[in-house]
Design a protein around this motif. Structure first.
Motif, PDB file in Angstrom:
ATOM      1  N   ALA A  50       0.843  -1.191   0.000  1.00 46.19           N
ATOM      2  CA  ALA A  50       0.000   0.000   0.000  1.00 46.19           C
ATOM      3  C   ALA A  50       0.882   1.246   0.000  1.00 46.19           C
ATOM      4  CB  ALA A  50      -0.885   0.002   1.241  1.00 46.19           C
ATOM      5  N   PRO A  51       0.397   2.331  -0.582  1.00 49.66           N
ATOM      6  CA  PRO A  51       1.193   3.566  -0.599  1.00 49.66           C
ATOM      7  C   PRO A  51       1.609   4.026   0.795  1.00 49.66           C
ATOM      8  CG  PRO A  51      -0.646   3.754  -2.109  1.00 49.66           C
ATOM      9  CD  PRO A  51      -0.845   2.474  -1.349  1.00 49.66           C
ATOM     10  N   GLU A  52       0.761   3.816   1.794  1.00 51.83           N
ATOM     11  CA  GLU A  52       1.108   4.209   3.166  1.00 51.83           C
ATOM     12  C   GLU A  52       2.305   3.416   3.685  1.00 51.83           C
ATOM     13  OE1 GLU A  52      -1.957   3.008   2.266  1.00 51.83           O
ATOM     14  OE2 GLU A  52      -2.964   4.934   2.038  1.00 51.83           O
ATOM     15  N   SER A  53       2.357   2.142   3.352  1.00 50.57           N
ATOM     16  CA  SER A  53       3.490   1.307   3.769  1.00 50.57           C
ATOM     17  C   SER A  53       4.768   1.735   3.065  1.00 50.57           C
ATOM     18  CB  SER A  53       3.203  -0.166   3.469  1.00 50.57           C
ATOM     19  OG  SER A  53       2.091  -0.609   4.188  1.00 50.57           O
ATOM     20  N   TRP A  54       4.661   2.074   1.796  1.00 48.51           N
ATOM     21  CA  TRP A  54       5.825   2.547   1.025  1.00 48.51           C
ATOM     22  C   TRP A  54       6.367   3.837   1.630  1.00 48.51           C
ATOM     23  CZ3 TRP A  54       9.289   0.623  -2.010  1.00 48.51           C
ATOM     24  CH2 TRP A  54      10.077   1.445  -2.796  1.00 48.51           C
ATOM     25  N   SER A  55       5.464   4.758   1.963  1.00 49.11           N
ATOM     26  CA  SER A  55       5.879   6.025   2.572  1.00 49.11           C
ATOM     27  C   SER A  55       6.563   5.797   3.913  1.00 49.11           C
ATOM     28  CB  SER A  55       4.670   6.943   2.765  1.00 49.11           C
ATOM     29  OG  SER A  55       4.171   7.343   1.514  1.00 49.11           O
ATOM     30  N   ALA A  56       6.039   4.863   4.694  1.00 56.72           N
ATOM     31  CA  ALA A  56       6.649   4.552   5.992  1.00 56.72           C
ATOM     32  C   ALA A  56       8.056   3.970   5.796  1.00 56.72           C
ATOM     33  CB  ALA A  56       5.778   3.579   6.772  1.00 56.72           C
ATOM     34  N   LEU A  57       8.221   3.106   4.816  1.00 59.32           N
ATOM     35  CA  LEU A  57       9.545   2.529   4.521  1.00 59.32           C
ATOM     36  C   LEU A  57      10.521   3.616   4.128  1.00 59.32           C
ATOM     37  CD1 LEU A  57      11.511   0.164   3.991  1.00 59.32           C
ATOM     38  CD2 LEU A  57      10.568   0.077   1.672  1.00 59.32           C
ATOM     39  N   LEU A  58      10.116   4.492   3.214  1.00 60.64           N
ATOM     40  CA  LEU A  58      11.016   5.570   2.790  1.00 60.64           C
ATOM     41  C   LEU A  58      11.362   6.490   3.942  1.00 60.64           C
ATOM     42  CD1 LEU A  58       9.573   6.558  -0.698  1.00 60.64           C
ATOM     43  CD2 LEU A  58      11.497   5.060  -0.163  1.00 60.64           C
ATOM     44  N   GLY A  59      10.388   6.774   4.798  1.00 61.28           N
ATOM     45  CA  GLY A  59      10.657   7.610   5.972  1.00 61.28           C
ATOM     46  C   GLY A  59      11.672   6.969   6.903  1.00 61.28           C
ATOM     47  N   ALA A  60      11.571   5.658   7.091  1.00 56.80           N
ATOM     48  CA  ALA A  60      12.506   4.947   7.957  1.00 56.80           C
ATOM     49  C   ALA A  60      13.909   4.926   7.348  1.00 56.80           C
ATOM     50  CB  ALA A  60      12.018   3.526   8.206  1.00 56.80           C
ATOM     51  N   ILE A  61      13.988   4.767   6.039  1.00 53.61           N
ATOM     52  CA  ILE A  61      15.295   4.742   5.369  1.00 53.61           C
ATOM     53  C   ILE A  61      15.976   6.104   5.469  1.00 53.61           C
ATOM     54  CG2 ILE A  61      16.403   4.602   3.097  1.00 53.61           C
ATOM     55  CD1 ILE A  61      14.323   2.404   2.427  1.00 53.61           C
ATOM     56  N   LYS A  62      15.209   7.166   5.305  1.00 56.88           N
ATOM     57  CA  LYS A  62      15.771   8.525   5.329  1.00 56.88           C
ATOM     58  C   LYS A  62      16.129   8.991   6.735  1.00 56.88           C
ATOM     59  CE  LYS A  62      13.326  10.046   1.210  1.00 56.88           C
ATOM     60  NZ  LYS A  62      12.308  10.956   0.669  1.00 56.88           N
ATOM     61  N   ALA A  63      15.556   8.362   7.747  1.00 57.54           N
ATOM     62  CA  ALA A  63      15.781   8.806   9.134  1.00 57.54           C
ATOM     63  C   ALA A  63      17.186   8.529   9.611  1.00 57.54           C
ATOM     64  CB  ALA A  63      14.797   8.129  10.071  1.00 57.54           C
TER      65      ALA A  63
END
Length: 63
Positions: A50-63
């Motif tokens: 889901a797009p929400e899961s993708w956004s959460a993954l990208l946020g975690a990678i960038k953190a």
């Protein structure tokens, strides 16, 4: 259960990869889902999230 796609995915990879890079992932956004596959061996298949899961993954990678 996933619904049938309205059209085939258009795969994209990061511009940071360059034109000849073979070791990265490709992403396709279509019909409210994000597909991800390995560019080295796209015949293996892909995962869909889901797009929400993708956004959460990208946020975690960038953190």
């Amino acid at each position: 259960m996933t619904k049938a796609r309205s059209e085939p995915p258009t795969w994209r990879k990061s511009s940071y990869s360059g034109q000849t890079a073979q070791e990265c992932v490709e992403v396709s956004a279509l019909d409210g889902a994000i597909d991800t596959r390995d560019s080295k061996d796209p015949s293996v298949g892909h995962i869909t999230v889901a797009p929400e899961s993708w956004s959460a993954l990208l946020g975690a990678i960038k953190a």
